[in-house]
Motif scaffolding. Structure first.
Motif, PDB file in Angstrom:
ATOM      1  N   GLY A  94       3.056  93.844  31.391  1.00 44.99           N
ATOM      2  CA  GLY A  94       1.920  94.662  31.013  1.00 44.99           C
ATOM      3  C   GLY A  94       1.704  95.790  32.012  1.00 44.99           C
ATOM      4  O   GLY A  94       2.376  95.871  33.046  1.00 44.99           O
ATOM      5  N   THR A  95       0.755  96.663  31.727  1.00 49.88           N
ATOM      6  CA  THR A  95       0.514  97.819  32.580  1.00 49.88           C
ATOM      7  C   THR A  95      -0.912  98.314  32.396  1.00 49.88           C
ATOM      8  O   THR A  95      -1.648  97.824  31.542  1.00 49.88           O
ATOM      9  CB  THR A  95       1.514  98.946  32.239  1.00 49.88           C
ATOM     10  N   GLN A  96      -1.286  99.292  33.211  1.00 53.93           N
ATOM     11  CA  GLN A  96      -2.581  99.937  33.069  1.00 53.93           C
ATOM     12  C   GLN A  96      -2.400 101.272  32.363  1.00 53.93           C
ATOM     13  O   GLN A  96      -1.498 102.048  32.698  1.00 53.93           O
ATOM     14  CB  GLN A  96      -3.251 100.147  34.427  1.00 53.93           C
ATOM     15  N   ILE A  97      -3.252 101.526  31.386  1.00 49.53           N
ATOM     16  CA  ILE A  97      -3.177 102.747  30.594  1.00 49.53           C
ATOM     17  C   ILE A  97      -4.454 103.561  30.815  1.00 49.53           C
ATOM     18  O   ILE A  97      -5.563 103.007  30.779  1.00 49.53           O
ATOM     19  CB  ILE A  97      -3.000 102.414  29.100  1.00 49.53           C
ATOM     20  N   TYR A  98      -4.284 104.845  31.025  1.00 45.12           N
ATOM     21  CA  TYR A  98      -5.445 105.716  31.276  1.00 45.12           C
ATOM     22  C   TYR A  98      -6.092 106.129  29.966  1.00 45.12           C
ATOM     23  O   TYR A  98      -5.422 106.608  29.047  1.00 45.12           O
ATOM     24  CB  TYR A  98      -5.008 106.959  32.050  1.00 45.12           C
ATOM     25  N   ASP A  99      -7.386 105.924  29.866  1.00 44.02           N
ATOM     26  CA  ASP A  99      -8.181 106.320  28.706  1.00 44.02           C
ATOM     27  C   ASP A  99      -8.889 107.627  29.038  1.00 44.02           C
ATOM     28  O   ASP A  99      -9.874 107.642  29.788  1.00 44.02           O
ATOM     29  CB  ASP A  99      -9.198 105.231  28.361  1.00 44.02           C
ATOM     30  N   ALA A 100      -8.373 108.739  28.491  1.00 38.99           N
ATOM     31  CA  ALA A 100      -8.930 110.059  28.825  1.00 38.99           C
ATOM     32  C   ALA A 100     -10.369 110.198  28.361  1.00 38.99           C
ATOM     33  O   ALA A 100     -11.186 110.861  29.024  1.00 38.99           O
ATOM     34  CB  ALA A 100      -8.059 111.153  28.202  1.00 38.99           C
ATOM     35  N   ALA A 101     -10.706 109.576  27.231  1.00 40.69           N
ATOM     36  CA  ALA A 101     -12.074 109.700  26.705  1.00 40.69           C
ATOM     37  C   ALA A 101     -13.086 109.046  27.643  1.00 40.69           C
ATOM     38  O   ALA A 101     -14.202 109.559  27.832  1.00 40.69           O
ATOM     39  CB  ALA A 101     -12.147 109.061  25.322  1.00 40.69           C
ATOM     40  N   GLY A 103     -12.286 108.226  30.866  1.00 43.09           N
ATOM     41  CA  GLY A 103     -11.986 108.581  32.251  1.00 43.09           C
ATOM     42  C   GLY A 103     -11.683 107.390  33.135  1.00 43.09           C
ATOM     43  O   GLY A 103     -11.997 107.402  34.332  1.00 43.09           O
ATOM     44  N   SER A 104     -11.094 106.352  32.538  1.00 37.00           N
ATOM     45  CA  SER A 104     -10.808 105.144  33.308  1.00 37.00           C
ATOM     46  C   SER A 104      -9.539 104.479  32.778  1.00 37.00           C
ATOM     47  O   SER A 104      -9.052 104.837  31.703  1.00 37.00           O
ATOM     48  CB  SER A 104     -11.977 104.158  33.224  1.00 37.00           C
ATOM     49  N   PHE A 105      -9.052 103.527  33.556  1.00 39.04           N
ATOM     50  CA  PHE A 105      -7.866 102.777  33.160  1.00 39.04           C
ATOM     51  C   PHE A 105      -8.278 101.467  32.490  1.00 39.04           C
ATOM     52  O   PHE A 105      -9.307 100.879  32.828  1.00 39.04           O
ATOM     53  CB  PHE A 105      -6.998 102.453  34.380  1.00 39.04           C
ATOM     54  N   HIS A 106      -7.491 101.036  31.532  1.00 37.77           N
ATOM     55  CA  HIS A 106      -7.673  99.697  30.994  1.00 37.77           C
ATOM     56  C   HIS A 106      -6.316  98.990  30.974  1.00 37.77           C
ATOM     57  O   HIS A 106      -5.267  99.632  30.905  1.00 37.77           O
ATOM     58  CB  HIS A 106      -8.292  99.722  29.588  1.00 37.77           C
ATOM     59  N   THR A 107      -6.365  97.669  31.075  1.00 39.40           N
ATOM     60  CA  THR A 107      -5.147  96.865  31.185  1.00 39.40           C
ATOM     61  C   THR A 107      -4.652  96.460  29.814  1.00 39.40           C
ATOM     62  O   THR A 107      -5.416  95.964  28.983  1.00 39.40           O
ATOM     63  CB  THR A 107      -5.406  95.603  32.023  1.00 39.40           C
ATOM     64  N   GLN A 108      -3.372  96.699  29.593  1.00 46.14           N
ATOM     65  CA  GLN A 108      -2.723  96.240  28.370  1.00 46.14           C
ATOM     66  C   GLN A 108      -1.729  95.151  28.762  1.00 46.14           C
ATOM     67  O   GLN A 108      -0.747  95.414  29.446  1.00 46.14           O
ATOM     68  CB  GLN A 108      -2.006  97.381  27.664  1.00 46.14           C
ATOM     69  N   LEU A 109      -2.015  93.915  28.346  1.00 45.00           N
ATOM     70  CA  LEU A 109      -1.143  92.811  28.696  1.00 45.00           C
ATOM     71  C   LEU A 109       0.180  92.891  27.942  1.00 45.00           C
ATOM     72  O   LEU A 109       0.219  93.301  26.781  1.00 45.00           O
ATOM     73  CB  LEU A 109      -1.833  91.477  28.393  1.00 45.00           C
ATOM     74  N   GLY A 110       1.255  92.465  28.598  1.00 48.63           N
ATOM     75  CA  GLY A 110       2.577  92.515  27.993  1.00 48.63           C
ATOM     76  C   GLY A 110       2.868  91.306  27.127  1.00 48.63           C
ATOM     77  O   GLY A 110       2.077  90.353  27.069  1.00 48.63           O
ATOM     78  N   PRO A 111       4.004  91.299  26.460  1.00 46.03           N
ATOM     79  CA  PRO A 111       4.338  90.221  25.513  1.00 46.03           C
ATOM     80  C   PRO A 111       4.567  88.863  26.174  1.00 46.03           C
ATOM     81  O   PRO A 111       4.631  87.866  25.469  1.00 46.03           O
ATOM     82  CB  PRO A 111       5.606  90.734  24.837  1.00 46.03           C
ATOM     83  N   VAL A 112       4.688  88.818  27.507  1.00 44.78           N
ATOM     84  CA  VAL A 112       4.860  87.523  28.153  1.00 44.78           C
ATOM     85  C   VAL A 112       3.592  86.683  28.047  1.00 44.78           C
ATOM     86  O   VAL A 112       3.630  85.455  28.220  1.00 44.78           O
ATOM     87  CB  VAL A 112       5.271  87.708  29.638  1.00 44.78           C
TER      88      VAL A 112
END
Length: 335
Positions: A94-101, A103-112
Motif C-alpha cells: 500500500g501507499t499514501q496518496i495525496y488528495d488535492a481537494a 490538501g492531505s494524504f490518505h492511506t490506500q492499503l495494498g492487496p496484501v
C-alpha cells in the motif's frame, strides 16, 4: 514460584466440531477443485497453523482456483497479486496518496491486506519486492507513512513458482524460502480428472454466478486454529522431529555416503517448528487429539524439500531432493 500452564484436554465434542468445520471446508473446496487432495491438505494445514505455503508447478494446475475456493469456503477476502519485474513494494503493501481537494494524504492499503493472498510467480518479482512481501508475512503487519497496519486474521499467503521459465525471474534466496512452512509440488491431473475438469467447465461450475455458499465463518476458522495449537505432541515425537532435522545437518553419519555428499546445507530449526505445528494440524484433520509419527512422516517432503540445499553435483546428476529426504526418514528410528 513459577507455574507452568498445561493446555486443557481437548474434549471429544470440541474435536467433533472442528472435524465438521474442516470437512465442510473440504467439501466446498472439492466442489471447485478436481483432485489435488494433497494440495487441499496443505492449504488446510496452512490455514490452521497460520503458516504460509510455497507451490511449484507448471501453469494451469488450478493454483488460483484453489486459493479462491479456499477463500470462498471460509468467507474470507481473496486477493491475487501477479508478480512482474517492475512490481514495487508499494504495489503490495500500500501507499499514501495525496488528495488535492483536501490538501492531505490518505492511506490506500495494498492487496496484501486480505485473508487469502495468492502471490503468483513470486520469482518474477525483484528482490526488494520479495523482501517486502516476506516481511509482511513474518510481522503480520505493514508500515505505511510511519504507521503500522495489522493484517487480517486468519492470514494465509500462497506463493507460486513456475519451474519451466527462467527468463526474467529472480530466484528466491534459500533464507527466504525457509520462511514458508510447506512447499508443495503439484502434479498433472489423471485423464479421468482432466475429463471431469472439462465437464465442470461445460456445466458452468466456474462462472461467478456459481459461487458456492460459505462453508465456515472466519470466527470458526479462528476457533479451530486455537484447537490445533492444543493438540498433544508427545516428547518422543518431538525427539523424532528433532532427530530428522539433525540428520539433515549430519547426513554422512547416517545415510549412504554418496547421497550425503549431495547435501550442501541442512535444515534450520524452523523445520522442527514447522514439523511440530503442521503435524498438530494433520492430527486434527484426521480426528485425533494427539500427534503420531505417521503425521510427521507424511509432511517430510513438504517441510524439507525447500530447506535441504543440494550442491551442484546433485543438480548435475539430476538427483531429486525427495530421494535424499526419503533416505533421511528411513535412517531415523520411529518412536
Amino acid at each position: 514460584m513459577l507455574s507452568t500452564s498445561v493446555p486443557a484436554r481437548i474434549q471429544p465434542a470440541e474435536l467433533a466440531r472442528a472435524q465438521q468445520v474442516a470437512a465442510n471446508i473440504s467439501r466446498s473446496f472439492d466442489a471447485k477443485v478436481v483432485g489435488q487432495s494433497r494440495l487441499r491438505e496443505s492449504l488446510l494445514v496452512g490455514l490452521l497453523t497460520g503458516g504460509h505455503i510455497l507451490l511449484e508447478s507448471v501453469p494451469g494446475l488450478a493454483k488460483t482456483t484453489a486459493a479462491q475456493a479456499l477463500a470462498d469456503a471460509v468467507s474470507g477476502e481473496f486477493r491475487r497479486i501477479q508478480c512482474t519485474p517492475d512490481l514495487l513494494p508499494s504495489d503490495i503493501v500500500g501507499t499514501q496518496i495525496y488528495d488535492a481537494a483536501k490538501g492531505s494524504f490518505h492511506t490506500q492499503l495494498g492487496p496484501v491486506h486480505a485473508n487469502i493472498v495468492l502471490l503468483d510467480e513470486i520469482n518474477r518479482s525483484s528482490a526488494k519486492t520479495q523482501s517486502a512481501m516476506l516481511e509482511a508475512m513474518q510481522e503480520r503487519q505493514t508500515s505505511i507513512g510511519g504507521q503500522d497496519y495489522r493484517l487480517p486474521s486468519p492470514f494465509l499467503v500462497l506463493a507460486t513458482q513456475n519451474p519451466i521459465e527462467q527468463e526474467g525471474t529472480y530466484q528466491l534466496p534459500e533464507a527466504q524460502m525457509d520462511r514458508f512452512m510447506l512447499k508443495d509440488v503439484l502434479d498433472y491431473p489423471s485423464p479421468a480428472e482432466e475429463v471431469e475438469i472439462i465437464r465442470r467447465i461445460d456445466a458452468g461450475v466456474y462462472t461467478p454466478e456459481q459461487k458456492p455458499a460459505a462453508a465456515a465463518s472466519l470466527d470458526a476458522v479462528t476457533g479451530i486454529q486455537q484447537l490445533a495449537a492444543r493438540i498433544y505432541i508427545d516428547p518422543a515425537v518431538i525427539n523424532y522431529i528433532v532427530g530428522l532435522v539433525y540428520v539433515t545437518r549430519n547426513a554422512s553419519a547416517y545415510i549412504d555416503a554418496k547421497l550425503a555428499g549431495f547435501i550442501e546445507f541442512g535444515a534450520s530449526p524452523r523445520a522442527s517448528i514447522a514439523f511440530s505445528q503442521a503435524a498438530r494440524a494433520v492430527a486434527l484433520l484426521n480426528g485425533r487429539d494427539h500427534v503420531i509419527p505417521e503425521d510427521v512422516r507424511s509432511l517430510a517432503h513438504r517441510v524439507l524439500r525447500h530447506r535441504l540445499i543440494l550442491n551442484f553435483d546433485a543438480v548435475a546428476e539430476q538427483v531429486p531432493v525427495e530421494s535424499v529426504i526419503d533416505a533421511i526418514v528411513a535412517a531415523v528410528q520411529t518412536p
